[in-house]
Design an enzyme around this catalytic site. Structure first.
Site, short mmCIF file in Angstrom:
data_model
loop_
_atom_site.label_atom_id
_atom_site.label_comp_id
_atom_site.label_asym_id
_atom_site.label_seq_id
_atom_site.Cartn_x
_atom_site.Cartn_y
_atom_site.Cartn_z
N HIS A 214 0.88 -1.17 0.00
CA HIS A 214 0.00 0.00 0.00
C HIS A 214 0.91 1.22 0.00
O HIS A 214 1.52 1.56 1.03
CB HIS A 214 -0.91 -0.02 1.23
CG HIS A 214 -1.83 1.18 1.30
ND1 HIS A 214 -3.18 1.11 1.08
CD2 HIS A 214 -1.55 2.48 1.51
CE1 HIS A 214 -3.71 2.31 1.17
NE2 HIS A 214 -2.73 3.17 1.44
N ARG A 247 6.84 11.16 5.77
CA ARG A 247 7.21 10.46 7.02
C ARG A 247 8.50 9.68 6.80
O ARG A 247 8.71 9.12 5.72
CB ARG A 247 6.12 9.46 7.43
CG ARG A 247 4.94 10.11 8.10
CD ARG A 247 3.86 9.09 8.39
NE ARG A 247 2.67 9.39 7.63
CZ ARG A 247 1.64 8.57 7.48
NH1 ARG A 247 1.66 7.38 8.05
NH2 ARG A 247 0.60 8.92 6.77
N ARG A 291 5.01 12.44 -8.09
CA ARG A 291 4.97 13.02 -9.45
C ARG A 291 5.93 14.20 -9.55
O ARG A 291 6.63 14.37 -10.55
CB ARG A 291 3.55 13.48 -9.79
CG ARG A 291 2.62 12.33 -10.04
CD ARG A 291 1.19 12.76 -10.02
NE ARG A 291 0.75 13.10 -8.66
CZ ARG A 291 -0.51 13.21 -8.28
NH1 ARG A 291 -1.47 13.02 -9.15
NH2 ARG A 291 -0.82 13.49 -7.05
N GLU A 390 -11.38 1.42 -0.14
CA GLU A 390 -11.62 1.31 1.31
C GLU A 390 -13.08 1.58 1.66
O GLU A 390 -13.65 0.93 2.53
CB GLU A 390 -10.70 2.27 2.07
CG GLU A 390 -9.26 1.80 2.06
CD GLU A 390 -8.26 2.90 2.38
OE1 GLU A 390 -8.32 3.97 1.73
OE2 GLU A 390 -7.43 2.71 3.27
P1 ADP Z 1 -3.37 8.72 0.92
O1 ADP Z 1 -2.31 7.92 1.59
O2 ADP Z 1 -3.45 10.13 1.43
O3 ADP Z 1 -4.71 8.02 0.82
P2 ADP Z 1 -3.14 8.23 -1.95
O4 ADP Z 1 -3.24 6.76 -1.87
O5 ADP Z 1 -4.21 8.98 -2.62
O6 ADP Z 1 -2.84 8.91 -0.55
O7 ADP Z 1 -1.75 8.56 -2.68
C1 ADP Z 1 -1.35 9.88 -2.90
C2 ADP Z 1 0.01 9.88 -3.54
O8 ADP Z 1 -0.02 9.09 -4.72
C3 ADP Z 1 0.45 11.26 -4.02
O9 ADP Z 1 1.10 11.98 -3.01
C4 ADP Z 1 1.41 10.93 -5.14
O10 ADP Z 1 2.72 10.84 -4.62
C5 ADP Z 1 1.01 9.54 -5.59
N1 ADP Z 1 0.51 9.54 -6.97
C6 ADP Z 1 -0.73 9.79 -7.41
N2 ADP Z 1 -0.78 9.71 -8.77
C7 ADP Z 1 0.47 9.40 -9.18
C8 ADP Z 1 1.09 9.17 -10.44
N3 ADP Z 1 0.41 9.26 -11.59
N4 ADP Z 1 2.40 8.85 -10.47
C9 ADP Z 1 3.12 8.77 -9.33
N5 ADP Z 1 2.60 8.96 -8.10
C10 ADP Z 1 1.30 9.28 -8.03
#
Ligand code: ADP
Length: 406
Positions: A214, A247, A291, A390
Site C-alpha cells: 500500500h 514520514r 509526481r 476502502e
Molecule cells: P493517501 O495515503 O493520502 O490516501 P493516496 O493513496 O491517494 O494517498 O496517494 C497519494 C500519492 O499518490 C500522491 O502523493 C502521489 O505521490 C502519488 N501519486 C498519485 N498519482 C500518481 C502518479 N500518476 N504517479 C506517481 N505517483 C502518483
C-alpha cells in the site's frame, strides 16, 4: 440496503452512499453519491465537491471552523438540491466509519456505542491525527441521524492476529502491558486487496501467500497468509517501516536520543520533523508527491534522485523481510496512489526479485493497469495492481454486520 460511509482524515473527509444488494456484493459498485471535503488548499476554507452516479456535481467553499456543521451541510445534499439521491435521511440503513486505531480491544468491526466512542477517544493518543477526526465524524452523524446504527471499521483490525513474535518489540517485556506493541495500519485496504486478488486469480484467499504494497502518502506492506496479516511494516504508530511521502519510516531510535540530548529538540519538534518534514519531501526538498519528485529528477535534481533511490531501496528491503516471514510468495500486489499509478516504482521493486523467477510484463506495467495481473505468463510470482476501495470495503463490513444481526 443504503449505507453511508465516512472516511475522515486530518485534512480531508470522503463520504459515499452505496446501495448494496446481495447479488452485487462481490464486485465493487460505484456509489450513488460521493462527497469530498478538503481543508488544505485555502486557510479557514473547506472546499466541498459532491458528485452523484447520475453526473450531478456541486462545488462549494464554506468557512472551515465548524466541522460538524460542514458534515451536516454535506448530508443535506443527499436529499435536497441538484445532488439529491434519496427522499429522506431515514432511507439510510447504517453508517460506517473508518476508525484508524482500535487498539487491543477492537479486533473486528463493531456497532458504535458510548463505550466504543470512549475507546476511540482514549486511543487518540496513539493516532492523534486520525482518531479525533473519526470520532468527530461519528458525533456529527449522530446529531443528524440519531437512531441510525453506526459501525466502526478499524484499520488495525486486519493485523490484530499477527503472531506475537511479529507484534512484539524487543524492549523490556513489561512495556507490553503498556500496549507498546506493533498494531499495523491500512488494514481495511490490505484486507480489501487480499480478497480482490483472490477474486482476480480465481482462488480462495486461504490458498495464497501475498505481499501487499500500500503505497500512498502513507506506505505500508502486509505479509498475508491464509487470508490473515502475519507481518506488516507499520508498528505502534503509522510512522514505522517504509520511507513515505513526508514520514521517515523506521530510523535508528538512537537518533532521537541524540537529538533530545545534544540538540535540545522537544517531542513536538521531533514529531513535526519525522511526520511532516521527512521521507521523499525531507530528502528531496521538492515535495512529498512522487509526481513532482519524478519531474525534478527529469531536470537533473540530485536530491530528488537520491530520495527516489532511497524509497526503492527501502521498499525492496521490506519486501524481502515480508518474503522471509511468509516463506514463499504467490503474488506481489501494488495499491494506493503510488502503487496504482507509478510504473517506475513497480518496475524497480520487481526487478530486485527476478532471481525468484518473478517476471513483470513491462508493456502491461506501462498501460495504467487496474485490477489486473501484470506478470508474464511464465512468472513464478503473480504481480497485481489493485485499485483500493476502502469505502466499498467499509460498506461491505456494515452489510455483513447488519445482516448478521438482523
Ligand atoms: P493517501 O495515503 O493520502 O490516501 P493516496 O493513496 O491517494 O494517498 O496517494 C497519494 C500519492 O499518490 C500522491 O502523493 C502521489 O505521490 C502519488 N501519486 C498519485 N498519482 C500518481 C502518479 N500518476 N504517479 C506517481 N505517483 C502518483
Amino acid at each position: 440496503m443504503k449505507i453511508l460511509v465516512l472516511n475522515a482524515g486530518s485534512s480531508s473527509q470522503k463520504s459515499c452512499l452505496y446501495d448494496l444488494t446481495e447479488d452485487k456484493l462481490s464486485e465493487p459498485q460505484p456509489p450513488l453519491w460521493d462527497a469530498h471535503v478538503d481543508w488544505t488548499h485555502q486557510q479557514n476554507v473547506a472546499e466541498i465537491k459532491v458528485k452523484t452516479a447520475h453526473g450531478a456535481v456541486l462545488e462549494e467553499a464554506l468557512p472551515a471552523d465548524d466541522r460538524p456543521a460542514i458534515t451536516a451541510h454535506l448530508l443535506a445534499t443527499l436529499w435536497q438540491g441538484k445532488t439529491k439521491v434519496i427522499e429522506t435521511l431515514a432511507e439510510i440503513d447504517a453508517v460506517g466509519h473508518r476508525v484508524v486505531h482500535g487498539g487491543r480491544e477492537y479486533l473486528a468491526s463493531t456497532y458504535v456505542t458510548d463505550e466504543v466512542k470512549a475507546a476511540i477517544a482514549r486511543l487518540a493518543v496513539l493516532a492523534p491525527a486520525h482518531n479525533p477526526a473519526n470520532l468527530e465524524g461519528i458525533e456529527a452523524v449522530e446529531r443528524v441521524l440519531p437512531s441510525t446504527p453506526q459501525v466502526a471499521v478499524f484499520d488495525t483490525a486486519f493485523h490484530a492476529h499477527m503472531p506475537l513474535e511479529a507484534a512484539t518489540y524487543p524492549i523490556p517485556y513489561e512495556w507490553l502491558t503498556k500496549d507498546l506493541r506493533r498494531y499495523g495500519f491500512h488494514g481495511i485496504s490490505h484486507q480489501y486487496c487480499t480478497h480482490r486478488t483472490a477474486q482476480i486469480l480465481q482462488t480462495d484467499p486461504a490458498a495464497l501467500k501475498l505481499i501487499i504494497c500500500h503505497l500512498g502518502n502513507g506506505c505500508s506492506l502486509a505479509a498475508v497468509r491464509e487470508g490473515h496479516s502475519i507481518d506488516t511494516t507499520m508498528g505502534f504508530t503509522p510512522l514505522d517501516g517504509l520511507m513515505m511521502g513526508s514520514r521517515s519510516g523506521a530510523i535508528d531510535p538512537g537518533i532521537l536520543i541524540y537529538l533530545l540530548r545534544q540538540e535540545g529538540y522537544t517531542a513536538d519538534q521531533l514529531n513535526q520533523m519525522l511526520n511532516q518534514d521527512s521521507g521523499l519531501k525531507g530528502i528531496s526538498g521538492v515535495s512529498s508527491d512522487l509526481r513532482q519528485i519524478q519531474a525534478a529528477i527529469a531536470t537533473g535534481n540530485e536530491r530528488a534522485k537520491l530520495s527516489f533511490a532511497m524509497y526503492i531501496h527501502r521498499l525492496r528491503s521490506y519486501i524481502g523481510a515480508m518474503l522471509a516471514s511468509l516463506g514463499g510468495l504467490d503474488a506481489l500486489v501494488f495499491t494506493a496512489g503510488v502503487g496504482e499509478n507509478s510504473s517506475a516504482v513497480r518496475a524497480a521493486a520487481c526487478e530486485a526479485f527476478s532471481f525468484l523467477g518473478l517476471k513483470l510484463d513491462l508493456e502491461k506495467n506501462q498501460q495504467t493497469p487496474v485490477d489486473q495481473d501484470i506478470a508474464m505468463s511464465d512468472s513464478t510470482v503473480r504481480v497485481l495492481v489493485i485499485h483500493t476501495q476502502e469505502d466499498w470495503a467499509i460498506a461491505q463490513e456494515c452489510w455483513h454486520l447488519h445482516t448478521k444481526n438482523a
